[in-house]
Write an enzyme that holds these catalytic residues in place. Sequence first.
Site, PDB file in Angstrom:
ATOM      1  N   LYS A   6      12.367  15.265   4.463  1.00 51.04           N
ATOM      2  CA  LYS A   6      13.818  15.086   4.546  1.00 51.04           C
ATOM      3  C   LYS A   6      14.310  13.882   3.745  1.00 51.04           C
ATOM      4  O   LYS A   6      15.510  13.741   3.518  1.00 51.04           O
ATOM      5  CB  LYS A   6      14.248  14.981   5.999  1.00 51.04           C
ATOM      6  CG  LYS A   6      14.051  16.308   6.740  1.00 51.04           C
ATOM      7  CD  LYS A   6      14.597  16.262   8.139  1.00 51.04           C
ATOM      8  CE  LYS A   6      14.484  17.610   8.830  1.00 51.04           C
ATOM      9  NZ  LYS A   6      13.073  18.021   9.078  1.00 51.04           N
TER      10      LYS A   6
HETATM   11  C1  LIG Z   1      12.646  19.352   9.316  1.00 48.92           C
HETATM   12  C2  LIG Z   1      11.191  19.639   9.202  1.00 48.92           C
HETATM   13  C3  LIG Z   1      10.673  20.951   8.997  1.00 48.92           C
HETATM   14  C4  LIG Z   1      11.568  22.158   8.937  1.00 48.92           C
HETATM   15  O1  LIG Z   1      12.363  22.192   7.800  1.00 48.92           O
HETATM   16  P1  LIG Z   1      13.613  23.179   7.707  1.00 48.92           P
HETATM   17  O2  LIG Z   1      14.288  22.858   6.440  1.00 48.92           O
HETATM   18  O3  LIG Z   1      14.457  22.869   8.909  1.00 48.92           O
HETATM   19  O4  LIG Z   1      13.077  24.573   7.768  1.00 48.92           O
HETATM   20  C5  LIG Z   1       9.316  21.121   8.834  1.00 48.92           C
HETATM   21  N1  LIG Z   1       8.471  20.077   8.923  1.00 48.92           N
HETATM   22  C6  LIG Z   1       8.917  18.826   9.145  1.00 48.92           C
HETATM   23  C7  LIG Z   1       7.918  17.733   9.258  1.00 48.92           C
HETATM   24  C8  LIG Z   1      10.274  18.547   9.286  1.00 48.92           C
HETATM   25  O5  LIG Z   1      10.708  17.296   9.531  1.00 48.92           O
END
Ligand SMILES: *Cc1c(COP(=O)(O)O)cnc(C)c1O
Length: 433
Positions: free
Chosen positions: A107
Site C-alpha cells: 500500500k
Molecule cells: C491490502 C492488502 C492486501 C489486499 O489488497 P487489495 O488491493 O485490497 O486486494 C493483500 N495483502 C496485504 C498485505 C495487504 O495489506
Amino acid sequence: MQYYSLNGQSPPLDFKEAAIRGQAPDKGLYFPEHIPVFDSSFFHGIEKMDDREIAYQVIQPYVGESIPGKVLKRVISETINFPIPLVKLSEKIFSLEMFHGPTLAFKDVGARFMSRCFGYFSKERNQKLVVLVATSGDTGGAVANGFYDVNGVEVVILYPSGKVSSVQEKQLTTLGKNIHALEVNGNFDQCQQLVKQAFADVELNANLFLTSANSINVARWLPQQFYYFLAYKQWPDKKHPPVISIPSGNFGNICAAILAHASGLPVQHFIAACNVNDVVPEFLKTGEYRPKTTIATISNAMDVGDPNNFVRILEIFEEDISELKRILSAYSITDDETKTTIKKIYKQYHYVLDPHGAVGYLCLERFLKKDRELKGIFVETAHPVKFYDVVEPLIGAKIPLPPAVENVIDKFKVTTKMDVDYNFLRDFLFQLK
Ligand SMILES: *Cc1c(COP(=O)(O)O)cnc(C)c1O
C-alpha cells in the site's frame, strides 16, 4: 482524462476532482473514460528504460492536466524510492516483492503517490487539506507514512484502541508533526461510523477542506499499475509472458494489474489468490456475486466479504464474463494450507513467505500444473516480519527486523484518546483549521 461514476448518476470529473472526492456523490467508484494503450515498441524497449520514466508514461495519461509534468515527475520519484525486486525461486516461479517501502506492505506506493498529489492540490488551492481516515491496521500506517511532513496536509487517523498489532500501532502513532492519531475506545466499525458522520457534516465541510484516503480513491488505485510494468521489465523470458497470482482482498491491487494488461502489458493469465473469503472464486464458478460476512484468517488484510473494486474489473471487461474468465482465475485457500505452504517453501528454497504471499504462491503453483510450459510470478504483498507471530513458529527461526521496523519499535507512542463521541471528533477537526 475524465472519470465517470460506475453508478452513472454523478457528473464526470477530472483526476484532481475525482481524487479529492474519493467516491462519487452517487456512491459509485470513479472509472477512467478511456484506457490508454501502449504500442509494442514501449514493451520492447522497457528493459532499457528508467523505472521513473516507465511510471511517468503509465500514469501521465490518467493524470492529464491536473498536475504539470514537472511536478508529476517529482511525485513519482518520491513514490518509488525503494526497490521492487523480482526474486527467482525456481525456473518457473518468481516472487514480486512489494514490501520494501517504509511500512512494509504494497500500500506504500498508492499512499505515497496520493499524498504527494494532495500536497500539490492544497498548494494550488492555498487551503489546508485535512485527510480523515479510519483504519483496522495496514492502511493507517501507509497513509500516515505517505502523508508525513507533506506541506499543507493534516492527517487524522482513527483506530480502535487495543485492536491493531503493536507494529501497526507504532507506525501510526510515533510520527507526530502533521499526523494525528485518535485512539478510540471502541471497535473499527465505530471508528468508520465517526468518519462517515464527519463527511456528512455540512457545517464542518463548509469550513474545512476535508477528504478521505481510502483504497477506492483513483489516486491510490491507479499508481499500483507501476508494480506490474516494473515486474515485466525484470521478467527474464519476454517470449513467454508470466502468469501473475495476486493475493486479493478488496481487489484494488489486482484491478490495477488487469488495467495495466488492458493497456497492453503482456500477461499470460491472472489469478486472484483469496483466503476463505471466497466471493470472487464463487462468482467465477457460479456466475452469482453474493457478498458474505467476513471470516477472520491469518492473511487478515484479505478478509473482505464484499470486495469494493471488483466492479471496476467488470467494467474493464464491459461485463463480458466469458472474456473475463479467459484471463482471470480465482482460488480460495484455507489457513491450514497457508501454514503448510510457509513451512514447505522455507524448507525448499529458504524463502520466508508472509501469510498473504503464501496464498499467492499456492494459487500460482496450482495453476502452473495445467501446463508444463507455464511460468509465473506471485506477489508478496507484505514483509513476513509484520506477521512474525504466525510465521516464526512455522519456520522455526527468527525473522530479522528490517530497519523500517527497528526505527519505529523504540519510538514513543503519542495519541489522543477518545470515546465514541462525534462532538469530540468535530472539535478536534475544527481546531486544525
Ligand atoms: C491490502 C492488502 C492486501 C489486499 O489488497 P487489495 O488491493 O485490497 O486486494 C493483500 N495483502 C496485504 C498485505 C495487504 O495489506
